[in-house]
Design a protein around this motif. Structure first.
Motif, mmCIF file in Angstrom:
data_model
loop_
_atom_site.group_PDB
_atom_site.id
_atom_site.type_symbol
_atom_site.label_atom_id
_atom_site.label_comp_id
_atom_site.label_asym_id
_atom_site.label_seq_id
_atom_site.Cartn_x
_atom_site.Cartn_y
_atom_site.Cartn_z
ATOM 1 N N UNK A 71 87.592 41.808 118.184
ATOM 2 C CA UNK A 71 87.865 43.200 117.842
ATOM 3 C C UNK A 71 88.892 43.240 116.725
ATOM 4 N N UNK A 72 89.154 44.436 116.216
ATOM 5 C CA UNK A 72 90.091 44.543 115.086
ATOM 6 C C UNK A 72 90.965 45.775 115.244
ATOM 7 N N UNK A 73 92.119 45.713 114.587
ATOM 8 C CA UNK A 73 92.998 46.851 114.436
ATOM 9 C C UNK A 73 93.186 47.009 112.935
ATOM 10 N N UNK A 74 92.467 47.970 112.355
ATOM 11 C CA UNK A 74 92.500 48.130 110.897
ATOM 12 C C UNK A 74 93.902 48.414 110.384
ATOM 13 N N UNK A 75 94.652 49.225 111.119
ATOM 14 C CA UNK A 75 95.982 49.620 110.657
ATOM 15 C C UNK A 75 96.924 48.417 110.577
ATOM 16 N N UNK A 76 96.682 47.437 111.433
ATOM 17 C CA UNK A 76 97.545 46.260 111.453
ATOM 18 C C UNK A 76 96.925 45.073 110.723
#
Length: 122
Positions: A71-76
């Protein structure tokens, strides 16, 4: 240039869980895919999971399907690999990598982190 740094590895008993993180910096807009690979002693580097950055599409190796989630956290600018129901055969040095192609082949990735060790005891 893209810089990648993995964290979250460790020693866990079989059946346990770990979450690996891959923090990206630099020209992060320049890559199309993030992949997780692993390499056990004496073995070739193998594909584990990959994520297409623009769409979020994911793909898994058969050996981890249903147990691992990318999964990903675009903001981070961070990609995660949640690993559940770990087995001793999951023991390896885990790398994240970025590249222009949504591929499971290591040579298609041009930026690599240093790796984080995952050891699963029986």
């Amino acid at each position: 240039q893209v810089q990648l740094g993995e964290s979250g590895g460790g020693l866990v008993q079989a059946g346990g869980s770990l979450r690996l993180s891959c923090a990206a910096s630099g020209r992060t807009f320049s890559f199309n895919a993030i992949g997780w690979f692993r390499q056990a002693p004496g073995k070739e580097r193998e594909f584990v999971a990959r994520l297409k950055w623009t769409t979020g599409i994911t793909y898994y190796a058969d050996s981890v399907k249903g147990r691992f989630t990318i999964s990903r956290d675009n903001a981070k600018n961070t990609v995660y690999l949640q690993m559940n129901s770990l087995k001793p055969e999951d023991t390896a040095l885990y790398y994240c990598a970025s590249g222009p192609y949504f591929s499971g082949v290591p040579r298609d990735y041009n930026y690599w982190g240093q790796g984080t060790q995952v050891t699963v005891s029986s």
